[in-house]
Design an enzyme around this catalytic site. Sequence first.
Site, PDB file in Angstrom:
ATOM      1  N   LYS A  85       0.823  -1.212   0.000  1.00 10.76           N
ATOM      2  CA  LYS A  85       0.000   0.000   0.000  1.00 10.76           C
ATOM      3  C   LYS A  85       0.861   1.268   0.000  1.00 10.76           C
ATOM      4  CE  LYS A  85      -3.990  -2.267   0.585  1.00 10.76           C
ATOM      5  NZ  LYS A  85      -3.550  -3.681   0.598  1.00 10.76           N
TER       6      LYS A  85
HETATM    7  C1  LIG Z   1      -4.120  -4.769   0.155  1.00 12.12           C
HETATM    8  C2  LIG Z   1      -3.293  -5.984   0.117  1.00 12.12           C
HETATM    9  C3  LIG Z   1      -3.541  -6.999  -0.807  1.00 12.12           C
HETATM   10  C4  LIG Z   1      -4.696  -6.955  -1.777  1.00 12.12           C
HETATM   11  O1  LIG Z   1      -4.544  -5.942  -2.743  1.00 12.12           O
HETATM   12  P1  LIG Z   1      -5.822  -5.414  -3.557  1.00 12.12           P
HETATM   13  O2  LIG Z   1      -5.320  -4.292  -4.362  1.00 12.12           O
HETATM   14  O3  LIG Z   1      -6.826  -4.997  -2.524  1.00 12.12           O
HETATM   15  O4  LIG Z   1      -6.317  -6.560  -4.359  1.00 12.12           O
HETATM   16  C5  LIG Z   1      -2.692  -8.082  -0.817  1.00 12.12           C
HETATM   17  N1  LIG Z   1      -1.676  -8.194   0.069  1.00 12.12           N
HETATM   18  C6  LIG Z   1      -1.422  -7.234   0.972  1.00 12.12           C
HETATM   19  C7  LIG Z   1      -0.305  -7.425   1.921  1.00 12.12           C
HETATM   20  C8  LIG Z   1      -2.200  -6.096   1.024  1.00 12.12           C
HETATM   21  O5  LIG Z   1      -1.943  -5.163   1.935  1.00 12.12           O
END
Ligand SMILES: *Cc1c(COP(=O)(O)O)cnc(C)c1O
Length: 495
Positions: free
Chosen positions: A112
């Site tokens: 993120k």
């Molecule tokens: C948010 C997240 C995901 C999923 O990503 P999306 O864009 O919501 O599909 C996978 N792994 C981690 C560690 C995340 O923080």
Amino acid sequence: MEIRYQSTRGSGEAVTASQAILKGLADDGGLFVPTSIPKLSASLEDIAKMNYQETAYEVMKQFLTDFTEEELKNCINRAYDDKFDTKEIVPLVEKDGAYYLELFHGATIAFKDMALSILPHLLTTSAKKNQISNQIVILTATSGDTGKAALAGFADVEGTSIIVFYPKNGVSRIQERQMVTQKGANTSVVGITGNFDDAQSGVKAMFNNKELAKVMNEKGYQFSSANSINIGRLVPQVVYYVYSYTRLLAQGAVQNGEAVNFVVPTGNFGNILAAFYAKNMGVPIGKLICASNDNKVLYDFFETGVYDKNREFILTTSPSMDILISSNLERLIYKIAGEDAKATAGMMAALTDSGKYSITDDMKAQMKDFVGGWASEEKTAAEIKRVYEEAGYVMDTHTAVASAVYHEYKEKTKDTAKTVIASTASPYKFATSVMTAIDKKYEGMDDFVLIDELSKTSGTKIPNAVEEIRSAAVLHDTVCDTADMQKTVEKILGL
Ligand SMILES: *Cc1c(COP(=O)(O)O)cnc(C)c1O
């Protein structure tokens, strides 16, 4: 060419990129999509010579066409700096017959950070460009990682404040500690008694509440979203797909034009959608492999063409993927429906009313580049252990879901194309699950003891983001019922 953004549900004029970033969600509840997905203007060979920041500019300028070069470069340089613990920003690590694209070297050690370290700058730049004087209130629902990354991105950014809702019993202890110790006078963190989907629905309801918007405006506030529905989140994520392909090209691992598969551990469908956009920009991507955990609503969707969220919500060791409503899927639905906003709106209304919708055979045919897969808890844990034992590489639970899905896919299809696995979190963020997967003897041990064990086992240094929270004071302890989310916001803002 100017790119504008319109709602997937059709009503309203197309807006500029900066307006779309400011609004987050379109007025009709739809998601903003570019009027067309732009092509890269530089060749892949040329991009192969660029660093991460230069690549980011090459990609993002194609989408954010109302930003000046200076504005955009400014945002990029403030985001991708020494908050990342490596100059490469996203290292591509070859292990166990695949390439792990490590997207977790930012401030909060999860992927993120890739988008949320730049979003505050895109947002404040957008506000300036549109003569906005209201304070921007970021309202976010998080399944764990978004919350901390958004808090870190927005803390003490002038002209903004941020309120994060998370499911009180639905995130890891480390994730929770990371959030409740967040500094910054403009930050608020609230636990809710429901799950992530409840938090997300509550946030969406507030965004769509015209009465609330009016009261806020009178007090000099307006909402914006840091969730992955904001195109200011999506566009920066396209960058690392372009970057990783061009690194393989630079290394001579692929010939120009040779297709590479990407495997993405998926929850809200934002990360894999960015890969789809990269493919549409001209990056030679073969299969887009969408990996789910036990909450395999997307796997079932790719298999059957029916999206059905009417099922048990399962808490897993990959909590950031514990999601039954993958919001960003709406953007893919819109695209494969031939950009038919009315059809998209109909399916989303069905999702709200009955929790399910189905797509036509025509639409299904357009998803042929997507492959769905899923890994159970047992398989995920076994994959962590296997890759550690066979390749000496320790990965987190989310990455392990993707890795397990990839190996099953490869076995079944004999597809030998070079493959990149999006590695979305540092194993340190999920140390308890990771260490227990490697050896049952760690069961029940303290998180921070396991963090030290993980460092010894993997031979890697404990990231600063983890060291910091060992001793940090808890600064946020508000908990509310799902039904009281709006009341809580009103109280925080003094409405
Ligand atoms: C948010 C997240 C995901 C999923 O990503 P999306 O864009 O919501 O599909 C996978 N792994 C981690 C560690 C995340 O923080």
